[in-house]
Structures are given as structure tokens and as C-alpha cells.
Design a protein around this motif. Structure first.
Motif, PDB file in Angstrom:
ATOM      1  N   LYS A   1       3.136   3.088   8.379  1.00 20.30           N
ATOM      2  CA  LYS A   1       4.584   2.829   8.419  1.00 20.30           C
ATOM      3  C   LYS A   1       5.207   3.041   7.051  1.00 20.30           C
ATOM      4  O   LYS A   1       5.201   4.150   6.549  1.00 20.30           O
ATOM      5  CB  LYS A   1       4.844   1.436   8.975  1.00 20.30           C
ATOM      6  CG  LYS A   1       4.975   1.449  10.499  1.00 20.30           C
ATOM      7  CD  LYS A   1       5.726   0.263  11.016  1.00 20.30           C
ATOM      8  CE  LYS A   1       7.072   0.673  11.576  1.00 20.30           C
ATOM      9  NZ  LYS A   1       7.896  -0.476  11.930  1.00 20.30           N
ATOM     10  N   ASN A   2       5.720   1.953   6.445  1.00 25.45           N
ATOM     11  CA  ASN A   2       6.511   2.138   5.215  1.00 25.45           C
ATOM     12  C   ASN A   2       5.758   2.877   4.109  1.00 25.45           C
ATOM     13  O   ASN A   2       6.262   3.855   3.540  1.00 25.45           O
ATOM     14  CB  ASN A   2       6.979   0.778   4.681  1.00 25.45           C
ATOM     15  CG  ASN A   2       7.846   0.032   5.669  1.00 25.45           C
ATOM     16  OD1 ASN A   2       8.267   0.605   6.675  1.00 25.45           O
ATOM     17  ND2 ASN A   2       8.108  -1.236   5.421  1.00 25.45           N
ATOM     18  N   THR A   3       4.537   2.393   3.805  1.00 26.36           N
ATOM     19  CA  THR A   3       3.790   2.990   2.693  1.00 26.36           C
ATOM     20  C   THR A   3       3.443   4.445   3.029  1.00 26.36           C
ATOM     21  O   THR A   3       3.620   5.351   2.203  1.00 26.36           O
ATOM     22  CB  THR A   3       2.493   2.183   2.430  1.00 26.36           C
ATOM     23  OG1 THR A   3       2.842   0.797   2.327  1.00 26.36           O
ATOM     24  CG2 THR A   3       1.805   2.618   1.160  1.00 26.36           C
ATOM     25  N   TYR A   4       2.990   4.644   4.244  1.00 30.48           N
ATOM     26  CA  TYR A   4       2.604   5.998   4.677  1.00 30.48           C
ATOM     27  C   TYR A   4       3.823   6.930   4.700  1.00 30.48           C
ATOM     28  O   TYR A   4       3.729   8.092   4.320  1.00 30.48           O
ATOM     29  CB  TYR A   4       1.940   5.915   6.050  1.00 30.48           C
ATOM     30  CG  TYR A   4       1.343   7.213   6.518  1.00 30.48           C
ATOM     31  CD1 TYR A   4       0.334   7.837   5.792  1.00 30.48           C
ATOM     32  CD2 TYR A   4       1.787   7.826   7.693  1.00 30.48           C
ATOM     33  CE1 TYR A   4      -0.221   9.039   6.226  1.00 30.48           C
ATOM     34  CE2 TYR A   4       1.235   9.020   8.133  1.00 30.48           C
ATOM     35  CZ  TYR A   4       0.238   9.617   7.397  1.00 30.48           C
ATOM     36  OH  TYR A   4      -0.311  10.808   7.820  1.00 30.48           O
TER      37      TYR A   4
ATOM     38  N   THR B   1       4.858  -0.111  -1.424  1.00 29.24           N
ATOM     39  CA  THR B   1       6.101  -0.564  -0.785  1.00 29.24           C
ATOM     40  C   THR B   1       6.031  -2.064  -0.565  1.00 29.24           C
ATOM     41  O   THR B   1       4.946  -2.651  -0.474  1.00 29.24           O
ATOM     42  CB  THR B   1       6.376   0.126   0.567  1.00 29.24           C
ATOM     43  OG1 THR B   1       5.422  -0.334   1.532  1.00 29.24           O
ATOM     44  CG2 THR B   1       6.340   1.638   0.461  1.00 29.24           C
TER      45      THR B   1
ATOM     46  N   GLY C   1      10.603  -6.967  -0.643  1.00 28.21           N
ATOM     47  CA  GLY C   1      11.585  -7.225  -1.692  1.00 28.21           C
ATOM     48  C   GLY C   1      11.015  -7.412  -3.083  1.00 28.21           C
ATOM     49  O   GLY C   1      11.706  -7.173  -4.071  1.00 28.21           O
ATOM     50  N   ALA C   2       9.758  -7.846  -3.197  1.00 22.96           N
ATOM     51  CA  ALA C   2       9.259  -8.208  -4.525  1.00 22.96           C
ATOM     52  C   ALA C   2       7.812  -7.782  -4.721  1.00 22.96           C
ATOM     53  O   ALA C   2       7.101  -7.524  -3.758  1.00 22.96           O
ATOM     54  CB  ALA C   2       9.374  -9.726  -4.731  1.00 22.96           C
TER      55      ALA C   2
ATOM     56  N   ALA D   1       1.410 -10.750  -0.180  1.00 23.59           N
ATOM     57  CA  ALA D   1       1.367 -11.976  -0.990  1.00 23.59           C
ATOM     58  C   ALA D   1       1.319 -11.638  -2.478  1.00 23.59           C
ATOM     59  O   ALA D   1       0.457 -12.116  -3.224  1.00 23.59           O
ATOM     60  CB  ALA D   1       0.179 -12.848  -0.576  1.00 23.59           C
ATOM     61  N   MET D   2       2.235 -10.765  -2.871  1.00 23.65           N
ATOM     62  CA  MET D   2       2.423 -10.357  -4.272  1.00 23.65           C
ATOM     63  C   MET D   2       1.218  -9.635  -4.872  1.00 23.65           C
ATOM     64  O   MET D   2       1.023  -9.648  -6.089  1.00 23.65           O
ATOM     65  CB  MET D   2       2.783 -11.582  -5.149  1.00 23.65           C
ATOM     66  CG  MET D   2       4.053 -12.276  -4.741  1.00 23.65           C
ATOM     67  SD  MET D   2       5.498 -11.172  -4.812  1.00 23.65           S
ATOM     68  CE  MET D   2       5.953 -11.331  -6.522  1.00 23.65           C
TER      69      MET D   2
HETATM   70  C1  LIG Z   1       0.579 -10.188   5.099  1.00 24.57           C
HETATM   71  C2  LIG Z   1       1.841  -9.660   4.482  1.00 24.57           C
HETATM   72  C3  LIG Z   1       2.214 -10.113   3.235  1.00 24.57           C
HETATM   73  C4  LIG Z   1       3.394  -9.634   2.633  1.00 24.57           C
HETATM   74  N1  LIG Z   1       3.732 -10.111   1.390  1.00 24.57           N
HETATM   75  C5  LIG Z   1       4.879  -9.674   0.821  1.00 24.57           C
HETATM   76  C6  LIG Z   1       5.274 -10.171  -0.467  1.00 24.57           C
HETATM   77  O1  LIG Z   1       4.577 -10.946  -1.118  1.00 24.57           O
HETATM   78  N2  LIG Z   1       6.453  -9.767  -0.976  1.00 24.57           N
HETATM   79  C7  LIG Z   1       7.265  -8.910  -0.301  1.00 24.57           C
HETATM   80  O2  LIG Z   1       8.334  -8.606  -0.793  1.00 24.57           O
HETATM   81  N3  LIG Z   1       6.889  -8.370   0.891  1.00 24.57           N
HETATM   82  C8  LIG Z   1       5.723  -8.730   1.457  1.00 24.57           C
HETATM   83  N4  LIG Z   1       5.333  -8.210   2.680  1.00 24.57           N
HETATM   84  C9  LIG Z   1       6.115  -7.107   3.296  1.00 24.57           C
HETATM   85  C10 LIG Z   1       5.441  -5.732   3.056  1.00 24.57           C
HETATM   86  O3  LIG Z   1       5.042  -5.571   1.728  1.00 24.57           O
HETATM   87  C11 LIG Z   1       6.377  -4.591   3.374  1.00 24.57           C
HETATM   88  O4  LIG Z   1       6.925  -4.737   4.654  1.00 24.57           O
HETATM   89  C12 LIG Z   1       5.655  -3.244   3.252  1.00 24.57           C
HETATM   90  O5  LIG Z   1       6.604  -2.219   3.098  1.00 24.57           O
HETATM   91  C13 LIG Z   1       4.782  -2.965   4.470  1.00 24.57           C
HETATM   92  O6  LIG Z   1       4.174  -1.714   4.322  1.00 24.57           O
HETATM   93  P1  LIG Z   1       3.447  -0.961   5.558  1.00 24.57           P
HETATM   94  O7  LIG Z   1       4.537  -0.610   6.520  1.00 24.57           O
HETATM   95  O8  LIG Z   1       2.816   0.234   4.930  1.00 24.57           O
HETATM   96  O9  LIG Z   1       2.469  -1.916   6.133  1.00 24.57           O
HETATM   97  C14 LIG Z   1       4.185  -8.684   3.305  1.00 24.57           C
HETATM   98  C15 LIG Z   1       3.771  -8.229   4.573  1.00 24.57           C
HETATM   99  C16 LIG Z   1       2.616  -8.698   5.147  1.00 24.57           C
HETATM  100  C17 LIG Z   1       2.196  -8.190   6.503  1.00 24.57           C
END
Ligand SMILES: Cc1cc2nc3c(=O)[nH]c(=O)nc-3n(C[C@H](O)[C@H](O)[C@H](O)COP(=O)(O)O)c2cc1C
Length: 242
Positions: free
Chosen positions: A13-16, A117, A120-121, A84-85
Motif C-alpha cells: 500500500k502506502n510504502t509500496y 511512510t 503523521g510522525a 510505533a515510531m
Molecule cells: C502497527 C502500526 C503502527 C503504526 N505506528 C505509527 C506511528 O507510530 N506513527 C505514525 O504516524 N503512524 C503509524 N502507523 C501508520 C503507518 O505508518 C502508515 O499508515 C503507513 O503509511 C503504512 O504503510 P503501508 O501502507 O506500507 O503499510 C502505524 C500503523 C500500524 C499498522
């Protein structure tokens, strides 16, 4: 050019999406590794990779084919969401399995692109951690794309394209950059350790057989005068310590 994509997100998804957008600016052959599909068991902390050799890792049949792919490519694109950061557990588990590369760095002619990605943080911090990891592996130069996707419907592609283009031009240039001072320090930590009176055997073998012990840094990279001198001082210092 040969690019290896390592996706540390369990999803496409987002990262890909960001990885794909970046890759659309690059020319060459692409191979994709989705770590979720590789089913690498958790690192069990046996230390075999560091103390005996990477082929003694109980999971080497899963890990070494990926490392071989890194050896074969010109550049690696490695992505993770922020969890989780920090990096995803999926990517961290792979990184843990490459801990021996810190002692025995070997990707000195490769370039890297880190894609992170987040909602927010944490994206900058996590991108910096992956950058640091790649440089411990020996990677010559690392570019970073770190994006907060939260609340956005579509990708803002212009910044991704700009950074990816910079990365692509560098990969095609064959230009090898002078390492950072921190990289020179670590090079000499491991080199001095490998040459100490009581070295880890496999480290000692690696540093001697690769010829790296005879150099201030990887021989492919021409250090400027200041960094050459810095490297010699660091080696003398760590030789004393070990
Ligand atoms: C288990 C988990 C922990 C996450 N922790 C954070 C976080 O600490 N800070 C943040 O801003 N987003 C956090 N996110 C949101 C993801 O970083 C964000 O949606 C990311 O773009 C997902 O990428 P993906 O689509 O490649 O999985 C978290 C998501 C998941 C599932």
C-alpha cells in the motif's frame, strides 16, 4: 542498472506506492522482495552469524538468498512503514539477521534509497535509522524519501520524483562518494578488532582475505587527504584500545 527493491511493509500500500512512484523515475531492471513472503523466523539471538559465520545462522537458507541479491544489484531500494515510531518488525527482523555485516561490511560500491511512510510522525527518524543500517553494511551513499501520508487521498509525486531522479543519476554515474567521518570510525573499529590479539576468527579471515586490512577504507573509494589522515589516526587509536 540493476535495482533490488526490499519491501518491509506487510502490505502493498502506502510504502509500496511510494517505492513504485520512485522506481518509475529510474531506468533498469527491477527485482522485488516482499519480506512478508519470505517468512524469515525471528532472530533467535544465537550470535552464530557474528561469531561463526553467516552460513551458520539457523535461518541462512532464508536470509542469504536475499543478501546474494543485494550483492548482485547496483542499488537497493528499501522501504518500511513507521510502526510505533520505528521500522516494521518485518524489516527489523531482517536487519537483525544482517548484524554480521556490521563486523564485515561489503557493499561499498552500492547506492541505496530508503523509503518510509507514516500516518503523521516518526518518518524522518525511521529513515535515518535505515540509512545508518545501510551504511553499516558498507553502502556508499544513501538517499531518503520519508512521507507522512495521513489524511492525504493522493500521493504528492513531485518531491518523490525529484529525489528519485537524484538517486538514479547517482547510480548511473558510477561516482563513489567519500564516506562520512562516522563510517570511517566504524571501518576502523572492525578493522582493528579483526587485527587484535584475540579476534573473532571469521572477522579476521574476512578482513584479511578481502584485503581490506591493507586499506584506510574500501579500495574502490578514493579518500581525500583529510579523511585518509583521519582514518589512519582512528586505526592507531582503536589498535591501542583492542
Ligand atoms: C502497527 C502500526 C503502527 C503504526 N505506528 C505509527 C506511528 O507510530 N506513527 C505514525 O504516524 N503512524 C503509524 N502507523 C501508520 C503507518 O505508518 C502508515 O499508515 C503507513 O503509511 C503504512 O504503510 P503501508 O501502507 O506500507 O503499510 C502505524 C500503523 C500500524 C499498522
Amino acid at each position: 542498472m540493476k535495482y533490488l527493491i526490499i519491501n518491509g511493509s506487510p502490505r502493498r500500500k502506502n510504502t509500496y506506492d511510494v517505492i513504485k512512484q520512485a522506481a518509475s523515475n529510474l531506468e533498469g531492471d527491477f527485482e522485488e522482495i516482499h519480506l512478508i513472503e519470505k517468512q524469515i523466523p525471528m532472530c533467535v539471538g544465537c550470535m552464530n552469524c557474528i561469531m561463526i559465520g553467516e552460513d551458520s545462522c539457523p535461518h541462512c537458507d532464508k536470509v542469504q538468498p536475499i543478501v546474494e541479491k543485494i550483492k548482485e544489484c547496483d542499488a537497493v531500494i528499501i522501504g518500511s512503514p513507521v510502526y510505533a515510531m520505528n521500522v516494521s518488525a518485518l524489516l527489523k527482523n531482517f536487519i537483525d539477521h544482517t548484524a554480521y555485516l556490521y563486523h564485515r561490511p561489503q557493499f561499498f560500491t552500492k547506492k541505496g534509497l530508503v523509503v518510509v511512510t507514516t500516518a503523521g510522525a516518526g518518518h524522518k527518524k525511521v529513515a535515518s535509522y535505515i540509512d545508518e543500517t545501510l551504511r553499516h553494511w558498507g553502502v556508499n551513499k544513501v538517499y531518503k524519501i520519508a512521507i507522512a501520508c495521513g489524511g492525504k487521498e493522493t500521493l504528492e509525486t513531485s518531491k518523490i520524483d525529484k529525489d528519485a531522479n537524484k538517486f538514479g543519476k547517482d547510480v548511473e554515474s558510477d561516482n563513489l562518494h567519500n564516506p562520512k567521518f562516522g563510517d570511517i570510525i566504524f571501518f576502523n573499529v572492525w578493522k582493528a578488532m579483526a587485527l587484535s590479539d584475540n579476534p573473532i576468527e571469521v572477522d579476521s579471515k574476512f578482513w584479511k582475505s578481502s584485503g581490506l586490512i591493507n586499506h584506510d577504507f574500501a579500495p574502490e573509494i578514493k579518500l581525500n587527504v583529510i579523511k585518509k589522515l583521519f582514518s589512519k589516526i582512528m586505526f592507531a587509536f582503536f589498535k591501542l584500545i583492542f
